[in-house]
Design a protein around this motif. Structure first.
Motif, PDB file in Angstrom:
ATOM      1  N   GLY A  98       0.838  -1.182   0.125  1.00 49.37           N
ATOM      2  CA  GLY A  98       0.039   0.019  -0.028  1.00 49.37           C
ATOM      3  C   GLY A  98       0.861   1.232   0.067  1.00 49.37           C
ATOM      4  N   GLU A  99       1.942   0.962   0.357  1.00 55.08           N
ATOM      5  CA  GLU A  99       2.970   2.165   0.688  1.00 55.08           C
ATOM      6  C   GLU A  99       3.624   2.592  -0.893  1.00 55.08           C
ATOM      7  N   SER A 100       4.103   1.849  -1.204  1.00 51.10           N
ATOM      8  CA  SER A 100       4.986   2.109  -2.655  1.00 51.10           C
ATOM      9  C   SER A 100       5.291   0.567  -3.263  1.00 51.10           C
ATOM     10  N   GLY A 101       4.680  -0.309  -2.662  1.00 48.17           N
ATOM     11  CA  GLY A 101       5.106  -1.694  -3.484  1.00 48.17           C
ATOM     12  C   GLY A 101       4.236  -1.982  -4.639  1.00 48.17           C
ATOM     13  N   PRO A 102       4.084  -3.352  -5.012  1.00 46.80           N
ATOM     14  CA  PRO A 102       3.456  -3.840  -5.952  1.00 46.80           C
ATOM     15  C   PRO A 102       2.040  -4.033  -5.559  1.00 46.80           C
ATOM     16  N   ARG A 103       1.075  -4.476  -6.633  1.00 47.32           N
ATOM     17  CA  ARG A 103      -0.168  -4.721  -6.380  1.00 47.32           C
ATOM     18  C   ARG A 103      -0.283  -6.233  -6.087  1.00 47.32           C
ATOM     19  N   ARG A 104       0.570  -6.996  -6.824  1.00 50.46           N
ATOM     20  CA  ARG A 104       0.297  -8.465  -7.027  1.00 50.46           C
ATOM     21  C   ARG A 104       0.704  -9.264  -5.929  1.00 50.46           C
ATOM     22  N   ILE A 105       0.129 -10.051  -5.159  1.00 50.08           N
ATOM     23  CA  ILE A 105       0.671 -11.002  -4.331  1.00 50.08           C
ATOM     24  C   ILE A 105      -0.080 -12.422  -4.330  1.00 50.08           C
ATOM     25  N   ILE A 106       0.711 -13.584  -4.357  1.00 50.07           N
ATOM     26  CA  ILE A 106       0.185 -14.794  -4.300  1.00 50.07           C
ATOM     27  C   ILE A 106       0.462 -15.515  -3.199  1.00 50.07           C
ATOM     28  N   ALA A 107      -0.224 -15.957  -2.296  1.00 46.36           N
ATOM     29  CA  ALA A 107       0.100 -16.373  -0.796  1.00 46.36           C
ATOM     30  C   ALA A 107      -0.131 -17.963  -0.833  1.00 46.36           C
ATOM     31  N   LEU A 108       0.246 -18.758  -0.362  1.00 44.63           N
ATOM     32  CA  LEU A 108       0.518 -20.361  -0.096  1.00 44.63           C
ATOM     33  C   LEU A 108      -0.441 -20.301   0.983  1.00 44.63           C
ATOM     34  N   SER A 109      -1.507 -21.021   1.145  1.00 43.32           N
ATOM     35  CA  SER A 109      -2.516 -21.544   2.217  1.00 43.32           C
ATOM     36  C   SER A 109      -2.290 -23.063   2.396  1.00 43.32           C
ATOM     37  N   ALA A 110      -3.638 -23.714   2.631  1.00 46.66           N
ATOM     38  CA  ALA A 110      -3.670 -25.027   2.655  1.00 46.66           C
ATOM     39  C   ALA A 110      -5.021 -25.788   2.363  1.00 46.66           C
ATOM     40  N   ASP A 111      -5.237 -26.729   1.644  1.00 47.14           N
ATOM     41  CA  ASP A 111      -6.368 -27.253   1.236  1.00 47.14           C
ATOM     42  C   ASP A 111      -7.298 -27.433   2.806  1.00 47.14           C
ATOM     43  N   GLY A 112      -6.765 -27.784   3.733  1.00 51.04           N
ATOM     44  CA  GLY A 112      -7.435 -28.309   4.744  1.00 51.04           C
ATOM     45  C   GLY A 112      -7.804 -27.257   5.922  1.00 51.04           C
ATOM     46  N   VAL A 113      -7.570 -25.920   5.593  1.00 51.19           N
ATOM     47  CA  VAL A 113      -7.897 -24.828   6.494  1.00 51.19           C
ATOM     48  C   VAL A 113      -9.477 -24.804   6.918  1.00 51.19           C
TER      49      VAL A 113
END
Length: 214
Positions: A98-113
């Motif tokens: 939000g400050e000065s970085g990119p807009r795109r992020i891919i985050a790893l979670s898990a099927d079992g959450v």
């Protein structure tokens, strides 16, 4: 693209770095111990290793400055202890974006959450009584991480894979962005990394939870 990777020295993280470099991206790998990370990842054209801690907002902002995308493949070594690595770490990434970085992020979670309504009662019981209890601290924090992303004004994708293996990179796997798969079982870390790297510029997966499986 210029990609910053958090969790680059883990099993999936190494695959992400390898495949991102092979695809021609410039990769910044963030590590609390840069010397150990350099030894694990090697010295390669297009790869930069920088010191940083996902729980330190200032170092996250420094590591992501000038990047086009962030990949979070964080993990914890001790599953018996409560953790905030996923949620607090991604919150710092979102703040930096939000400050000065990119807009795109891919985050790893898990099927079992979360419980999978598309599997039979036997599978649901195994997940609830065995798997969910084993990974309860990670799953709780991953869900909080997903909530942080859902409320953020960024182009996020959450990836929920099943059990990970060290199998080959085949490039053949199933993807569902609508609901959990009824017959998901496993996916290799190499194929998981394939999905992550090839979706960096994919607008169809923006602001979606995506399930992947062999």
């Amino acid at each position: 693209m210029r990609v910053t990777v958090f969790g680059a020295t883990g099993g999936t993280g190494k695959q992400v770095v390898d495949q991102a470099l092979a695809a021609g991206h410039k990769v910044t790998a963030v590590a609390r111990n840069p010397q150990a990370a350099e030894a694990a990842l090697g010295e390669r054209d297009g790869l930069t290793v920088v010191p940083g801690d996902v729980l330190d907002a200032e170092s996250v902002a420094t590591a992501t400055a000038g990047s086009d995308a962030i990949i979070s493949v964080l993990g914890v070594a001790d599953r018996k202890q409560p953790t905030t690595v996923y949620s607090a770490g991604v919150a710092n990434m979102v703040r930096a974006m939000g400050e000065s970085g990119p807009r795109r992020i891919i985050a790893l979670s898990a099927d079992g959450v979360e419980p999978n309504p598309n599997v039979n009662i036997g599978q649901r019981l195994v997940m609830a009584l065995v798997v969910a209890r084993m990974f309860k601290h990670q799953y709780k924090d991953m869900l909080e991480m997903e909530r942080v992303l859902a409320e953020a004004d960024v182009d996020w994708t959450v990836v929920r894979p099943p059990r990970l293996s060290d199998g080959e990179h085949t490039g053949e796997y199933r993807v569902d962005a609508e609901e959990p798969m009824k017959d998901s079982s496993t996916i290799s870390r190499a194929d998981l990394a394939d999905f992550i790297v090839t979706r960096l510029a994919d607008e169809d997966t923006h602001r979606k939870i995506v399930w992947v499986s062999k």
